[in-house]
Design a protein around this motif. Structure first.
Motif, PDB file in Angstrom:
ATOM      1  N   ARG A  14     -18.651  16.386   7.079  1.00  0.00           N
ATOM      2  CA  ARG A  14     -19.586  15.280   6.879  1.00  0.00           C
ATOM      3  C   ARG A  14     -20.260  15.518   5.529  1.00  0.00           C
ATOM      4  N   PHE A  15     -20.571  14.435   4.843  1.00  0.00           N
ATOM      5  CA  PHE A  15     -21.173  14.537   3.520  1.00  0.00           C
ATOM      6  C   PHE A  15     -22.392  13.626   3.471  1.00  0.00           C
ATOM      7  N   PHE A  16     -23.436  14.074   2.794  1.00  0.00           N
ATOM      8  CA  PHE A  16     -24.614  13.220   2.683  1.00  0.00           C
ATOM      9  C   PHE A  16     -25.350  13.477   1.383  1.00  0.00           C
ATOM     10  N   PHE A  17     -25.918  12.394   0.849  1.00  0.00           N
ATOM     11  CA  PHE A  17     -26.835  12.497  -0.279  1.00  0.00           C
ATOM     12  C   PHE A  17     -28.197  12.808   0.312  1.00  0.00           C
ATOM     13  N   ALA A  18     -28.904  13.752  -0.318  1.00  0.00           N
ATOM     14  CA  ALA A  18     -30.174  14.188   0.252  1.00  0.00           C
ATOM     15  C   ALA A  18     -31.134  14.667  -0.819  1.00  0.00           C
ATOM     16  N   ILE A  54     -25.057   8.819   4.344  1.00  0.00           N
ATOM     17  CA  ILE A  54     -24.181   9.772   5.020  1.00  0.00           C
ATOM     18  C   ILE A  54     -22.812   9.148   5.279  1.00  0.00           C
ATOM     19  N   THR A  55     -21.802   9.984   5.304  1.00  0.00           N
ATOM     20  CA  THR A  55     -20.440   9.520   5.580  1.00  0.00           C
ATOM     21  C   THR A  55     -20.132   9.637   7.070  1.00  0.00           C
ATOM     22  N   HIS A  56     -18.966   9.144   7.418  1.00  0.00           N
ATOM     23  CA  HIS A  56     -18.412   9.398   8.743  1.00  0.00           C
ATOM     24  C   HIS A  56     -18.035  10.877   8.808  1.00  0.00           C
ATOM     25  N   ASP A  57     -17.588  11.323   9.949  1.00  0.00           N
ATOM     26  CA  ASP A  57     -17.088  12.686  10.123  1.00  0.00           C
ATOM     27  C   ASP A  57     -15.568  12.659   9.957  1.00  0.00           C
ATOM     28  N   LEU A 124     -19.307   4.867   3.349  1.00  0.00           N
ATOM     29  CA  LEU A 124     -20.416   5.509   4.049  1.00  0.00           C
ATOM     30  C   LEU A 124     -20.491   4.970   5.471  1.00  0.00           C
ATOM     31  N   ARG A 125     -21.260   5.633   6.287  1.00  0.00           N
ATOM     32  CA  ARG A 125     -21.442   5.221   7.676  1.00  0.00           C
ATOM     33  C   ARG A 125     -22.158   3.874   7.729  1.00  0.00           C
TER      34      ARG A 125
END
Length: 188
Positions: A14-18, A54-57, A124-125
């Motif tokens: 999983r990837f996310f900008f934070a 956030i992306t999907h898994d 993205l999700r």
């Protein structure tokens, strides 16, 4: 098995900008969390963050998606800002810090990150709804919220984080300084 459930081997990518707090603020936040967690599993200080998108898994590492996410991050231009968490929200499954008021600059930057990712073809999700917060711990319990002593920190960079869901592993793939837009450039 759908994309949001555990993948083969008990983990997924999983990837996310934070936004991540500086180490001193992260430690101060962890001390606060320790005082209210009551034995619940706390988020490790180095994993504290505010997710913006956030992306999907994915069961396997999606190299092409990661390249698109990195390209999107490379094109983000924004001014530094400050986040202030002054509400403690205990939900059914987690305890988090939240701001009392939504910051228009933060909300605009989050929308721009999503739009920029889409421009670069990074999926993205769709069901993710941005609600500014920083999770402190996970536990089951009744819903309750209250004011708390403010925890504020200056946000000076955006990070793209790779999370191996199911293994509690985070790695920052790249971070970008928030320094505003160059003269004459369009700012995201």
């Amino acid at each position: 098995m759908n994309q949001h459930s555990m993948m083969r081997g008990g983990h997924s990518h999983r990837f996310f900008f934070a936004f991540k707090p500086d180490p001193v603020t992260a430690r101060r936040t962890d001390i606060f969390a320790e005082g209210i967690a009551g034995g619940a599993r706390r988020i490790r200080p180095e994993h504290l963050h505010m997710t913006l998108a956030i992306t999907h898994d994915y069961p396997d590492y999606p190299h092409a998606l990661v390249e698109r996410l990195l390209a999107a991050g490379d094109s983000i231009r924004a001014d530094p800002l400050t986040v202030t968490f002054d509400r403690l929200v205990e939900g059914y499954r987690s305890v988090s810090l939240r701001p009392s008021h939504r910051d228009p600059a933060l909300m605009a930057l989050q929308r721009d990150i999503v739009a920029t990712a889409a421009t670069h073809g990074a999926l993205l999700r769709e069901d993710y709804s941005f609600d500014p917060h920083q999770t402190l711990c996970y536990r089951d319990g009744p819903v309750h919220q209250r004011r708390c002593p403010p925890i504020a920190w200056a946000v000076t960079e955006l990070a793209l984080v790779h999370s191996i869901y199911g293994r509690t592993q985070h790695a920052t793939l790249r971070s970008w300084a928030l320094m505003g837009a160059p003269q004459g450039a369009f700012a995201f």
